[in-house]
Design an enzyme around this catalytic site. Sequence first.
Site, PDB file in Angstrom:
ATOM      1  N   ASP A   9       0.786  -1.322  -0.017  1.00  0.00           N
ATOM      2  CA  ASP A   9       0.140   0.056   0.023  1.00  0.00           C
ATOM      3  C   ASP A   9       0.807   1.172  -0.177  1.00  0.00           C
ATOM      4  O   ASP A   9       1.713   1.399   0.849  1.00  0.00           O
ATOM      5  CB  ASP A   9      -0.927  -0.057   1.213  1.00  0.00           C
ATOM      6  CG  ASP A   9      -1.972   0.922   1.376  1.00  0.00           C
ATOM      7  OD1 ASP A   9      -3.197   0.335   1.390  1.00  0.00           O
ATOM      8  OD2 ASP A   9      -1.904   1.924   0.880  1.00  0.00           O
ATOM      9  N   MET A  10       0.629   2.166  -1.009  1.00  0.00           N
ATOM     10  CA  MET A  10       1.454   3.222  -1.015  1.00  0.00           C
ATOM     11  C   MET A  10       1.159   4.175   0.027  1.00  0.00           C
ATOM     12  O   MET A  10      -0.287   4.350   0.385  1.00  0.00           O
ATOM     13  CB  MET A  10       1.327   4.094  -2.448  1.00  0.00           C
ATOM     14  CG  MET A  10       2.038   3.219  -3.711  1.00  0.00           C
ATOM     15  SD  MET A  10       3.703   2.655  -3.466  1.00  0.00           S
ATOM     16  CE  MET A  10       4.343   4.404  -3.855  1.00  0.00           C
TER      17      MET A  10
ATOM     18  N   ASP B 166      -3.100   2.670  -6.022  1.00  0.00           N
ATOM     19  CA  ASP B 166      -2.079   2.538  -5.012  1.00  0.00           C
ATOM     20  C   ASP B 166      -2.118   1.337  -4.177  1.00  0.00           C
ATOM     21  O   ASP B 166      -1.277   1.544  -3.356  1.00  0.00           O
ATOM     22  CB  ASP B 166      -2.464   3.939  -3.927  1.00  0.00           C
ATOM     23  CG  ASP B 166      -3.647   3.683  -3.081  1.00  0.00           C
ATOM     24  OD1 ASP B 166      -4.427   2.804  -3.353  1.00  0.00           O
ATOM     25  OD2 ASP B 166      -3.694   4.187  -1.923  1.00  0.00           O
ATOM     26  N   GLU B 167      -2.588   0.278  -4.588  1.00  0.00           N
ATOM     27  CA  GLU B 167      -2.284  -0.914  -3.889  1.00  0.00           C
ATOM     28  C   GLU B 167      -2.395  -2.134  -4.589  1.00  0.00           C
ATOM     29  O   GLU B 167      -3.014  -2.021  -5.743  1.00  0.00           O
ATOM     30  CB  GLU B 167      -3.274  -1.041  -2.566  1.00  0.00           C
ATOM     31  CG  GLU B 167      -4.616  -1.281  -2.876  1.00  0.00           C
ATOM     32  CD  GLU B 167      -5.501  -1.308  -1.504  1.00  0.00           C
ATOM     33  OE1 GLU B 167      -5.763  -2.341  -1.175  1.00  0.00           O
ATOM     34  OE2 GLU B 167      -5.617  -0.328  -0.897  1.00  0.00           O
TER      35      GLU B 167
END
Length: 393
Positions: free
Chosen positions: A12-13, A127-128
Amino acid sequence: MTAAPRLIAHLDMDAFYASVELLRYPELIGLPVVIGGRSAHQPLTQADGSRHFYRLRDYTGRGVITTSTYEARALGVFSAMGMMKAARLAPDAILLPVNFDDYRHYSRLFKQAVASVAPLIEDRGIDEIYIDLSAFSDEPRAIALRIKQAVREATGLSCSIGLAPNKLLAKICSDLEKPDGLTILSQADLPTRIWPLSVRKINGIGPKAGEKLAALGIDTIADLAMQDPALLQTHFGLSYAQWLTKVAQGIDLRPVVTSSEPKSISRETTFERDLHARQDRETLSAIFTRLCERVAEDLQRKKVLGRTVGIKLRYADFSTVTRDISLLLPTADAISIRKAAGECLKRVPLQKHLRLLGVRVSNLSPSNGEHRENYGTQAELHFLQGELDENPG
DNA sequence: TCTGGGGTCCTAGGACCC
DNA sequence: TCTGGGGTCCTAGGACCC
Protein backbone atom coordinates in the site's frame (compact mmCIF):
# COMPACT_ATOMS: atom_id res chain seq x y z
CA MET A 1 -4.59 -33.12 -0.52
CA THR A 2 -3.43 -30.04 1.37
CA ALA A 3 -2.38 -26.87 -0.38
CA ALA A 4 1.22 -25.71 -0.07
CA PRO A 5 1.64 -22.81 2.37
CA ARG A 6 1.60 -19.48 0.62
CA LEU A 7 3.42 -16.20 1.13
CA ILE A 8 1.32 -13.21 0.11
CA ALA A 9 2.28 -9.54 0.28
CA HIS A 10 -0.05 -6.57 0.38
CA LEU A 11 1.64 -3.34 -0.68
CA ASP A 12 0.00 0.00 0.00
CA MET A 13 1.52 3.32 -1.05
CA ASP A 14 1.70 5.79 1.86
CA ALA A 15 -0.75 8.74 1.53
CA PHE A 16 -0.33 8.23 -2.20
CA TYR A 17 -1.88 11.32 -3.84
CA ALA A 18 -0.52 13.64 -1.17
CA SER A 19 2.96 12.11 -1.44
CA VAL A 20 2.99 12.58 -5.23
CA GLU A 21 2.06 16.24 -4.73
CA LEU A 22 4.92 16.67 -2.23
CA LEU A 23 7.38 15.48 -4.91
CA ARG A 24 6.34 18.55 -6.89
CA TYR A 25 6.02 20.93 -3.94
CA PRO A 26 8.78 19.84 -1.53
CA GLU A 27 8.35 23.06 0.45
CA LEU A 28 5.12 21.53 1.81
CA ILE A 29 6.84 18.55 3.44
CA GLY A 30 5.93 18.41 7.12
CA LEU A 31 2.80 20.57 6.73
CA PRO A 32 -0.83 19.51 6.88
CA VAL A 33 -1.86 19.17 3.22
CA VAL A 34 -5.15 17.93 1.81
CA ILE A 35 -6.00 16.93 -1.75
CA GLY A 36 -9.55 17.26 -3.01
CA GLY A 37 -12.39 19.61 -3.84
CA ARG A 38 -13.80 20.45 -7.22
CA SER A 39 -12.99 24.11 -7.97
CA ALA A 40 -9.67 25.34 -9.33
CA HIS A 41 -7.25 26.09 -6.52
CA GLN A 42 -4.03 25.45 -8.37
CA PRO A 43 -1.01 27.00 -6.61
CA LEU A 44 0.06 30.34 -8.12
CA THR A 45 3.69 31.08 -8.89
CA GLN A 46 4.44 34.67 -7.86
CA ALA A 47 6.77 37.23 -9.38
CA ASP A 48 9.62 36.34 -7.00
CA GLY A 49 9.29 32.66 -7.93
CA SER A 50 7.70 31.62 -4.67
CA ARG A 51 4.37 29.85 -4.71
CA HIS A 52 1.07 30.86 -3.20
CA PHE A 53 -1.01 27.96 -1.90
CA TYR A 54 -4.71 27.98 -1.10
CA ARG A 55 -5.79 27.12 2.41
CA LEU A 56 -8.71 24.91 3.34
CA ARG A 57 -10.47 27.99 4.79
CA ASP A 58 -10.52 29.60 1.31
CA TYR A 59 -12.70 26.82 -0.06
CA THR A 60 -16.42 27.09 -0.63
CA GLY A 61 -18.78 24.64 -2.24
CA ARG A 62 -19.25 20.91 -2.54
CA GLY A 63 -16.63 18.22 -2.50
CA VAL A 64 -14.74 15.85 -0.26
CA ILE A 65 -11.17 15.27 0.86
CA THR A 66 -9.53 12.70 -1.39
CA THR A 67 -6.31 12.25 0.62
CA SER A 68 -4.45 14.05 3.34
CA THR A 69 -0.89 14.00 4.65
CA TYR A 70 -0.23 12.40 8.02
CA GLU A 71 0.14 15.89 9.51
CA ALA A 72 -3.41 16.71 8.34
CA ARG A 73 -4.73 13.40 9.64
CA ALA A 74 -3.36 14.34 13.05
CA LEU A 75 -5.79 17.29 12.92
CA GLY A 76 -8.71 14.91 12.28
CA VAL A 77 -8.92 15.36 8.51
CA PHE A 78 -9.39 12.10 6.59
CA SER A 79 -10.38 10.80 3.15
CA ALA A 80 -14.06 11.16 2.17
CA MET A 81 -14.66 13.92 4.74
CA GLY A 82 -16.72 16.84 3.43
CA MET A 83 -14.56 19.87 2.57
CA MET A 84 -16.53 22.25 4.74
CA LYS A 85 -16.21 20.04 7.79
CA ALA A 86 -12.49 19.62 7.13
CA ALA A 87 -12.11 23.40 6.83
CA ARG A 88 -13.55 23.81 10.32
CA LEU A 89 -11.08 21.27 11.74
CA ALA A 90 -7.99 22.50 9.92
CA PRO A 91 -8.56 25.93 8.35
CA ASP A 92 -4.84 26.52 7.78
CA ALA A 93 -4.16 23.23 6.01
CA ILE A 94 -2.83 23.62 2.47
CA LEU A 95 -5.36 22.66 -0.21
CA LEU A 96 -4.34 21.17 -3.55
CA PRO A 97 -6.56 20.00 -6.43
CA VAL A 98 -6.42 16.37 -7.61
CA ASN A 99 -4.11 15.53 -10.51
CA PHE A 100 -5.17 12.08 -11.64
CA ASP A 101 -2.81 11.97 -14.61
CA ASP A 102 0.14 12.35 -12.25
CA TYR A 103 -1.13 9.67 -9.88
CA ARG A 104 -1.69 7.24 -12.76
CA HIS A 105 1.87 7.90 -13.94
CA TYR A 106 3.38 7.15 -10.52
CA SER A 107 1.05 4.16 -10.17
CA ARG A 108 2.50 2.67 -13.35
CA LEU A 109 6.03 3.40 -12.13
CA PHE A 110 5.64 1.69 -8.76
CA LYS A 111 3.87 -1.35 -10.23
CA GLN A 112 6.61 -1.77 -12.83
CA ALA A 113 9.22 -1.52 -10.09
CA VAL A 114 7.51 -4.24 -8.05
CA ALA A 115 7.13 -6.42 -11.15
CA SER A 116 10.87 -6.23 -11.74
CA VAL A 117 11.32 -8.01 -8.40
CA ALA A 118 8.17 -10.16 -8.20
CA PRO A 119 5.88 -10.50 -11.22
CA LEU A 120 2.75 -12.18 -9.76
CA ILE A 121 0.77 -9.01 -9.02
CA GLU A 122 -2.94 -8.43 -8.46
CA ASP A 123 -4.01 -4.87 -9.17
CA ARG A 124 -6.25 -3.46 -6.43
CA GLY A 125 -6.51 0.08 -7.66
CA ILE A 126 -4.21 3.04 -8.17
CA ASP A 127 -2.19 2.71 -4.95
CA GLU A 128 -2.26 -0.90 -3.80
CA ILE A 129 -1.50 -4.42 -4.98
CA TYR A 130 -1.21 -7.99 -3.76
CA ILE A 131 1.91 -9.96 -4.65
CA ASP A 132 2.23 -13.76 -4.55
CA LEU A 133 5.73 -14.52 -3.24
CA SER A 134 5.13 -18.24 -2.61
CA ALA A 135 7.66 -19.31 -5.23
CA PHE A 136 10.55 -17.40 -3.61
CA SER A 137 12.98 -19.32 -1.43
CA ASP A 138 14.58 -16.15 0.00
CA GLU A 139 13.91 -14.83 3.47
CA PRO A 140 10.48 -13.05 3.32
CA ARG A 141 11.87 -9.90 4.96
CA ALA A 142 14.66 -9.70 2.40
CA ILE A 143 12.20 -9.90 -0.53
CA ALA A 144 9.98 -7.23 0.99
CA LEU A 145 12.93 -4.90 1.57
CA ARG A 146 14.02 -5.37 -2.06
CA ILE A 147 10.51 -4.44 -3.21
CA LYS A 148 10.37 -1.35 -0.99
CA GLN A 149 13.79 -0.28 -2.27
CA ALA A 150 12.75 -0.76 -5.91
CA VAL A 151 9.61 1.34 -5.34
CA ARG A 152 11.60 4.10 -3.68
CA GLU A 153 14.20 4.19 -6.45
CA ALA A 154 11.55 4.29 -9.18
CA THR A 155 9.27 6.90 -7.60
CA GLY A 156 10.88 8.56 -4.58
CA LEU A 157 7.87 7.35 -2.60
CA SER A 158 7.48 5.07 0.40
CA CYS A 159 5.07 2.20 0.80
CA SER A 160 3.97 -0.20 3.52
CA ILE A 161 4.03 -3.95 3.10
CA GLY A 162 2.24 -6.71 4.97
CA LEU A 163 3.48 -10.29 4.59
CA ALA A 164 1.20 -13.15 5.59
CA PRO A 165 -0.08 -16.58 4.51
CA ASN A 166 -3.09 -15.04 2.67
CA LYS A 167 -4.57 -11.84 1.26
CA LEU A 168 -6.89 -11.18 4.21
CA LEU A 169 -4.05 -11.12 6.76
CA ALA A 170 -1.58 -9.41 4.43
CA LYS A 171 -4.06 -6.57 3.91
CA ILE A 172 -4.65 -6.14 7.64
CA CYS A 173 -0.98 -6.11 8.53
CA SER A 174 0.18 -3.73 5.77
CA ASP A 175 -1.79 -1.14 7.76
CA LEU A 176 -0.23 -1.88 11.16
CA GLU A 177 3.02 0.08 10.86
CA LYS A 178 2.26 2.82 8.34
CA PRO A 179 4.00 4.78 6.96
CA ASP A 180 7.05 3.00 5.51
CA GLY A 181 6.01 -0.16 7.36
CA LEU A 182 7.00 -3.79 7.01
CA THR A 183 4.92 -6.25 9.01
CA ILE A 184 5.31 -10.00 8.87
CA LEU A 185 2.66 -12.27 10.27
CA SER A 186 2.13 -16.03 10.58
CA GLN A 187 -1.01 -17.95 11.52
CA ALA A 188 0.47 -18.41 15.00
CA ASP A 189 0.42 -14.60 15.51
CA LEU A 190 -3.35 -14.49 15.05
CA PRO A 191 -4.40 -14.36 18.76
CA THR A 192 -1.86 -11.71 19.74
CA ARG A 193 -1.79 -9.45 16.65
CA ILE A 194 -5.12 -9.83 14.86
CA TRP A 195 -7.75 -10.73 17.43
CA PRO A 196 -7.37 -7.49 19.46
CA LEU A 197 -8.21 -5.41 16.37
CA SER A 198 -11.62 -3.97 15.50
CA VAL A 199 -13.76 -6.05 13.14
CA ARG A 200 -13.73 -2.97 10.88
CA LYS A 201 -10.09 -3.77 10.01
CA ILE A 202 -11.36 -6.73 7.99
CA ASN A 203 -11.64 -5.97 4.30
CA GLY A 204 -15.32 -6.64 3.60
CA ILE A 205 -16.78 -5.50 6.93
CA GLY A 206 -17.94 -1.97 6.21
CA PRO A 207 -20.01 0.61 8.08
CA LYS A 208 -23.29 -1.33 7.95
CA ALA A 209 -21.99 -4.74 9.02
CA GLY A 210 -19.73 -3.05 11.59
CA GLU A 211 -22.72 -1.32 13.16
CA LYS A 212 -24.77 -4.51 13.21
CA LEU A 213 -21.92 -6.39 14.88
CA ALA A 214 -21.46 -3.61 17.44
CA ALA A 215 -25.15 -3.84 18.31
CA LEU A 216 -24.55 -7.52 19.08
CA GLY A 217 -21.64 -6.60 21.34
CA ILE A 218 -19.08 -7.81 18.77
CA ASP A 219 -16.33 -5.22 18.50
CA THR A 220 -13.00 -7.03 18.11
CA ILE A 221 -12.03 -9.86 15.80
CA ALA A 222 -11.62 -11.96 18.97
CA ASP A 223 -15.29 -11.29 19.80
CA LEU A 224 -16.16 -12.47 16.32
CA ALA A 225 -14.00 -15.60 16.60
CA MET A 226 -15.84 -16.62 19.78
CA GLN A 227 -19.33 -16.31 18.30
CA ASP A 228 -21.65 -19.23 17.69
CA PRO A 229 -21.98 -19.53 13.88
CA ALA A 230 -25.69 -20.21 14.36
CA LEU A 231 -26.18 -16.82 16.04
CA LEU A 232 -24.30 -15.06 13.24
CA GLN A 233 -26.46 -16.87 10.71
CA THR A 234 -29.69 -15.57 12.22
CA HIS A 235 -28.44 -11.99 11.84
CA PHE A 236 -26.41 -12.11 8.63
CA GLY A 237 -27.65 -15.03 6.53
CA LEU A 238 -25.83 -18.26 5.87
CA SER A 239 -23.23 -17.16 3.35
CA TYR A 240 -22.06 -13.96 5.07
CA ALA A 241 -22.09 -15.73 8.49
CA GLN A 242 -19.87 -18.50 7.16
CA TRP A 243 -17.52 -15.93 5.73
CA LEU A 244 -17.39 -14.01 9.06
CA THR A 245 -16.54 -17.21 10.92
CA LYS A 246 -13.73 -18.03 8.50
CA VAL A 247 -12.11 -14.60 8.43
CA ALA A 248 -12.14 -14.40 12.25
CA GLN A 249 -9.94 -17.51 12.17
CA GLY A 250 -7.64 -15.83 9.65
CA ILE A 251 -8.71 -18.24 6.91
CA ASP A 252 -8.74 -16.95 3.32
CA LEU A 253 -8.09 -19.18 0.29
CA ARG A 254 -8.58 -16.55 -2.44
CA PRO A 255 -5.81 -16.67 -5.03
CA VAL A 256 -3.80 -13.69 -6.25
CA VAL A 257 -5.50 -12.89 -9.57
CA THR A 258 -3.00 -11.46 -12.02
CA SER A 259 -5.35 -10.36 -14.81
CA SER A 260 -8.98 -9.34 -15.20
CA GLU A 261 -11.32 -7.76 -17.72
CA PRO A 262 -13.39 -4.65 -16.96
CA LYS A 263 -17.06 -5.38 -16.18
CA SER A 264 -18.48 -1.88 -16.54
CA ILE A 265 -17.49 1.65 -17.48
CA SER A 266 -19.24 4.69 -16.05
CA ARG A 267 -19.13 8.46 -15.68
CA GLU A 268 -21.04 10.49 -13.15
CA THR A 269 -21.08 14.02 -11.85
CA THR A 270 -22.34 15.85 -8.80
CA PHE A 271 -23.66 19.29 -9.74
CA GLU A 272 -22.41 22.52 -8.23
CA ARG A 273 -25.98 23.12 -7.10
CA ASP A 274 -29.03 20.86 -7.14
CA LEU A 275 -30.84 20.91 -10.48
CA HIS A 276 -34.44 20.30 -11.47
CA ALA A 277 -35.55 18.37 -14.54
CA ARG A 278 -37.95 21.14 -15.56
CA GLN A 279 -36.30 24.38 -14.46
CA ASP A 280 -32.81 23.27 -15.52
CA ARG A 281 -33.75 21.11 -18.48
CA GLU A 282 -31.16 22.53 -20.89
CA THR A 283 -28.30 22.32 -18.41
CA LEU A 284 -29.20 18.77 -17.43
CA SER A 285 -29.60 17.69 -21.02
CA ALA A 286 -26.16 19.01 -21.94
CA ILE A 287 -24.56 17.28 -18.94
CA PHE A 288 -26.40 14.06 -19.75
CA THR A 289 -25.21 14.01 -23.34
CA ARG A 290 -21.66 14.86 -22.29
CA LEU A 291 -21.61 11.92 -19.83
CA CYS A 292 -22.72 9.59 -22.64
CA GLU A 293 -19.97 10.94 -24.90
CA ARG A 294 -17.34 10.41 -22.23
CA VAL A 295 -18.48 6.84 -21.59
CA ALA A 296 -18.37 6.20 -25.36
CA GLU A 297 -14.82 7.60 -25.51
CA ASP A 298 -13.79 5.37 -22.61
CA LEU A 299 -15.30 2.29 -24.28
CA GLN A 300 -13.55 3.06 -27.57
CA ARG A 301 -10.23 3.75 -25.89
CA LYS A 302 -10.42 0.43 -24.05
CA LYS A 303 -11.61 -1.33 -27.22
CA VAL A 304 -14.75 -2.77 -25.68
CA LEU A 305 -18.45 -2.69 -26.48
CA GLY A 306 -21.26 -2.78 -23.94
CA ARG A 307 -24.74 -4.21 -24.29
CA THR A 308 -26.39 -2.81 -21.15
CA VAL A 309 -26.80 0.95 -20.69
CA GLY A 310 -27.83 2.39 -17.34
CA ILE A 311 -28.34 5.68 -15.56
CA LYS A 312 -27.95 6.71 -11.94
CA LEU A 313 -29.73 9.61 -10.28
CA ARG A 314 -29.10 10.97 -6.84
CA TYR A 315 -31.76 13.27 -5.42
CA ALA A 316 -31.15 16.25 -3.18
CA ASP A 317 -32.06 14.07 -0.18
CA PHE A 318 -29.20 11.72 -1.24
CA SER A 319 -31.51 8.84 -2.13
CA THR A 320 -30.36 7.06 -5.28
CA VAL A 321 -32.12 5.25 -8.11
CA THR A 322 -30.78 3.34 -11.09
CA ARG A 323 -32.39 2.14 -14.30
CA ASP A 324 -30.86 0.07 -17.05
CA ILE A 325 -31.76 -1.47 -20.35
CA SER A 326 -30.12 -4.17 -22.45
CA LEU A 327 -29.70 -3.59 -26.17
CA LEU A 328 -29.87 -6.19 -28.92
CA LEU A 329 -26.26 -5.64 -29.88
CA PRO A 330 -23.35 -4.17 -27.92
CA THR A 331 -22.25 -0.61 -28.67
CA ALA A 332 -19.57 1.99 -28.04
CA ASP A 333 -21.44 4.70 -29.87
CA ALA A 334 -22.36 7.92 -28.05
CA ILE A 335 -25.65 8.36 -29.94
CA SER A 336 -26.82 4.83 -29.19
CA ILE A 337 -25.85 5.19 -25.55
CA ARG A 338 -27.62 8.54 -25.36
CA LYS A 339 -30.81 7.08 -26.84
CA ALA A 340 -30.83 4.09 -24.49
CA ALA A 341 -29.99 6.25 -21.47
CA GLY A 342 -32.82 8.59 -22.50
CA GLU A 343 -35.23 5.64 -22.44
CA CYS A 344 -34.02 4.84 -18.92
CA LEU A 345 -34.57 8.44 -17.84
CA LYS A 346 -38.24 8.19 -18.84
CA ARG A 347 -38.73 5.47 -16.22
CA VAL A 348 -37.54 7.53 -13.27
CA PRO A 349 -39.44 10.08 -11.15
CA LEU A 350 -38.23 13.62 -11.84
CA GLN A 351 -40.20 15.72 -9.38
CA LYS A 352 -37.43 16.20 -6.81
CA HIS A 353 -34.23 18.19 -7.30
CA LEU A 354 -31.19 16.20 -8.44
CA ARG A 355 -27.63 16.41 -7.14
CA LEU A 356 -25.99 13.71 -9.31
CA LEU A 357 -26.39 12.15 -12.72
CA GLY A 358 -24.44 9.15 -14.01
CA VAL A 359 -24.27 6.95 -17.09
CA ARG A 360 -22.96 3.39 -17.06
CA VAL A 361 -22.34 0.74 -19.70
CA SER A 362 -21.93 -2.90 -18.65
CA ASN A 363 -22.12 -6.38 -20.17
CA LEU A 364 -18.82 -5.63 -21.91
CA SER A 365 -17.20 -7.57 -24.72
CA PRO A 366 -14.06 -7.00 -26.86
CA SER A 367 -14.70 -4.66 -29.78
CA ASN A 368 -12.21 -5.95 -32.42
CA GLY A 369 -11.96 -2.35 -33.55
CA GLU A 370 -15.01 -2.18 -35.81
CA HIS A 371 -17.67 0.39 -35.12
CA ARG A 372 -21.41 -0.18 -35.45
CA GLU A 373 -24.19 2.15 -34.63
CA ASN A 374 -27.72 2.31 -33.43
CA TYR A 375 -29.67 -0.85 -32.90
CA GLY A 376 -32.85 -1.29 -31.02
CA THR A 377 -33.64 -2.31 -27.52
CA GLN A 378 -35.10 -5.61 -26.41
CA ALA A 379 -38.50 -3.92 -26.24
CA GLU A 380 -38.17 -2.71 -29.82
CA LEU A 381 -37.22 -6.21 -30.87
CA HIS A 382 -40.34 -7.60 -29.27
CA PHE A 383 -42.36 -4.96 -31.04
CA LEU A 384 -40.77 -5.84 -34.37
CA GLN A 385 -41.25 -9.53 -33.73
CA GLY A 386 -44.91 -8.84 -32.95
CA GLU A 387 -45.25 -7.10 -36.30
CA LEU A 388 -43.64 -10.01 -38.07
CA ASP A 389 -45.98 -12.43 -36.32
CA GLU A 390 -48.95 -10.42 -37.57
CA ASN A 391 -47.49 -10.22 -41.05
CA PRO A 392 -46.08 -13.68 -41.77
CA GLY A 393 -44.81 -13.04 -45.24
C1' DT B 1 -22.60 24.66 5.01
C1' DC B 2 -22.85 17.13 5.63
C1' DT B 3 -21.76 13.22 2.07
C1' DG B 4 -16.76 12.45 -5.00
C1' DG B 5 -16.13 9.25 -8.66
C1' DG B 6 -14.77 4.93 -10.30
C1' DG B 7 -15.51 0.30 -9.68
C1' DT B 8 -16.95 -5.07 -7.99
C1' DC B 9 -19.93 -8.39 -6.07
C1' DC B 10 -24.23 -10.13 -4.06
C1' DT B 11 -29.24 -10.74 -3.58
C1' DA B 12 -33.73 -11.20 -5.15
C1' DG B 13 -37.87 -11.28 -7.98
C1' DG B 14 -39.99 -11.94 -12.44
C1' DA B 15 -39.93 -13.49 -17.27
C1' DC B 16 -39.22 -17.13 -20.10
C1' DC B 17 -37.87 -21.69 -21.61
C1' DC B 18 -37.45 -26.70 -21.26
C1' DT C 1 -56.73 -27.16 -15.58
C1' DC C 2 -53.25 -27.42 -12.29
C1' DT C 3 -48.65 -28.26 -11.08
C1' DG C 4 -43.29 -29.27 -10.82
C1' DG C 5 -38.24 -27.86 -10.88
C1' DG C 6 -33.97 -26.00 -13.09
C1' DG C 7 -31.51 -22.62 -15.71
C1' DT C 8 -30.68 -18.15 -17.72
C1' DC C 9 -31.48 -13.40 -18.50
C1' DC C 10 -32.98 -8.91 -17.06
C1' DT C 11 -33.52 -5.35 -13.75
C1' DA C 12 -33.05 -2.74 -9.12
C1' DG C 13 -30.85 -1.93 -5.08
C1' DG C 14 -27.30 -2.11 -1.69
C1' DA C 15 -22.80 -3.02 0.62
C1' DC C 16 -18.24 -2.37 0.11
C1' DC C 17 -13.63 -0.85 -1.63
C1' DC C 18 -10.00 2.51 -3.32
